[in-house]
Design a protein around this motif. Sequence first.
Motif, PDB file in Angstrom:
ATOM      1  N   GLU A   1      -1.521  -6.765  -9.768  1.00 28.18           N
ATOM      2  CA  GLU A   1      -2.806  -6.068  -9.850  1.00 28.18           C
ATOM      3  C   GLU A   1      -2.702  -4.768  -9.062  1.00 28.18           C
ATOM      4  OE1 GLU A   1      -5.939  -8.605  -8.458  1.00 28.18           O
ATOM      5  OE2 GLU A   1      -5.382 -10.216  -9.822  1.00 28.18           O
ATOM      6  N   LEU A   2      -3.168  -3.670  -9.659  1.00 27.82           N
ATOM      7  CA  LEU A   2      -3.153  -2.368  -8.998  1.00 27.82           C
ATOM      8  C   LEU A   2      -4.579  -1.866  -8.829  1.00 27.82           C
ATOM      9  CD1 LEU A   2      -0.426  -2.526 -10.870  1.00 27.82           C
ATOM     10  CD2 LEU A   2      -0.234  -0.171 -10.194  1.00 27.82           C
ATOM     11  N   VAL A   3      -4.842  -1.259  -7.665  1.00 27.90           N
ATOM     12  CA  VAL A   3      -6.144  -0.679  -7.355  1.00 27.90           C
ATOM     13  C   VAL A   3      -5.911   0.601  -6.554  1.00 27.90           C
ATOM     14  CG1 VAL A   3      -8.320  -1.023  -6.122  1.00 27.90           C
ATOM     15  CG2 VAL A   3      -7.232  -2.961  -7.259  1.00 27.90           C
TER      16      VAL A   3
ATOM     17  N   GLU B   1      -2.924  12.254  -7.298  1.00 26.65           N
ATOM     18  CA  GLU B   1      -1.573  11.722  -7.476  1.00 26.65           C
ATOM     19  C   GLU B   1      -1.576  10.195  -7.478  1.00 26.65           C
ATOM     20  OE1 GLU B   1       1.582  14.660  -5.577  1.00 26.65           O
ATOM     21  OE2 GLU B   1      -0.307  14.622  -4.426  1.00 26.65           O
ATOM     22  N   ALA B   2      -2.417   9.600  -6.656  1.00 26.96           N
ATOM     23  CA  ALA B   2      -2.546   8.139  -6.656  1.00 26.96           C
ATOM     24  C   ALA B   2      -3.074   7.661  -8.004  1.00 26.96           C
ATOM     25  CB  ALA B   2      -3.454   7.684  -5.520  1.00 26.96           C
TER      26      ALA B   2
ATOM     27  N   ASN C   1      -6.534   8.008  -1.639  1.00 22.62           N
ATOM     28  CA  ASN C   1      -5.188   8.459  -2.001  1.00 22.62           C
ATOM     29  C   ASN C   1      -4.142   7.346  -1.871  1.00 22.62           C
ATOM     30  OD1 ASN C   1      -5.283   8.441   0.865  1.00 22.62           O
ATOM     31  ND2 ASN C   1      -3.548   9.854   0.929  1.00 22.62           N
ATOM     32  N   VAL C   2      -4.599   6.083  -1.791  1.00 22.93           N
ATOM     33  CA  VAL C   2      -3.680   4.956  -1.603  1.00 22.93           C
ATOM     34  C   VAL C   2      -3.685   4.049  -2.831  1.00 22.93           C
ATOM     35  CG1 VAL C   2      -3.126   2.939  -0.180  1.00 22.93           C
ATOM     36  CG2 VAL C   2      -4.021   5.015   0.883  1.00 22.93           C
ATOM     37  N   LEU C   3      -2.492   3.758  -3.325  1.00 16.27           N
ATOM     38  CA  LEU C   3      -2.321   2.803  -4.412  1.00 16.27           C
ATOM     39  C   LEU C   3      -2.003   1.452  -3.779  1.00 16.27           C
ATOM     40  CD1 LEU C   3      -1.982   2.170  -7.445  1.00 16.27           C
ATOM     41  CD2 LEU C   3       0.428   2.816  -7.201  1.00 16.27           C
TER      42      LEU C   3
ATOM     43  N   SER D   1       0.863  -1.181   0.000  1.00 16.56           N
ATOM     44  CA  SER D   1       0.000   0.000   0.000  1.00 16.56           C
ATOM     45  C   SER D   1       0.897   1.228   0.000  1.00 16.56           C
ATOM     46  CB  SER D   1      -0.898   0.021   1.240  1.00 16.56           C
ATOM     47  OG  SER D   1      -1.790  -1.066   1.218  1.00 16.56           O
ATOM     48  N   VAL D   2       0.711   2.079  -1.021  1.00 19.51           N
ATOM     49  CA  VAL D   2       1.538   3.269  -1.163  1.00 19.51           C
ATOM     50  C   VAL D   2       0.640   4.500  -1.050  1.00 19.51           C
ATOM     51  CG1 VAL D   2       3.179   4.500  -2.639  1.00 19.51           C
ATOM     52  CG2 VAL D   2       3.078   1.990  -2.707  1.00 19.51           C
ATOM     53  N   PRO D   3       0.741   5.251   0.055  1.00 16.28           N
ATOM     54  CA  PRO D   3      -0.080   6.460   0.201  1.00 16.28           C
ATOM     55  C   PRO D   3       0.527   7.631  -0.580  1.00 16.28           C
ATOM     56  CG  PRO D   3       1.241   6.127   2.161  1.00 16.28           C
ATOM     57  CD  PRO D   3       1.518   4.961   1.252  1.00 16.28           C
TER      58      PRO D   3
END
Length: 87
Positions: free
Chosen positions: A41-43, A19-20, A47-49, A11-13
């Motif tokens: 898989e990306l979701v 920006e996400a 604001n979190v990737l 999880s990348v905030p």
Amino acid sequence: MSEKKLKVDLSVPFPTEREAQIAFGTLSVDSEPKRGGVKKELVVKGNVLNIHFEALEARMMRVGVNSFFDHLNLVIETMEKFGPPEK
């Protein structure tokens, strides 16, 4: 006998949802090569990737995750250089 899959969840905030979404749009274009044996898989949620990886071999997982971090770092550096995105 089915092979056991290795799984990694990240999880990348980001400072903003926009920006996400930009990171998602940029990073989701690069699918993992079929021969690499890594599924990605990306979701975006707010604001979190969120990124989910699956692989059959630890070596392939390491290569896939390292490659993703290289691309993620480039995306973040580019957004920092050019400032916050327009709405």
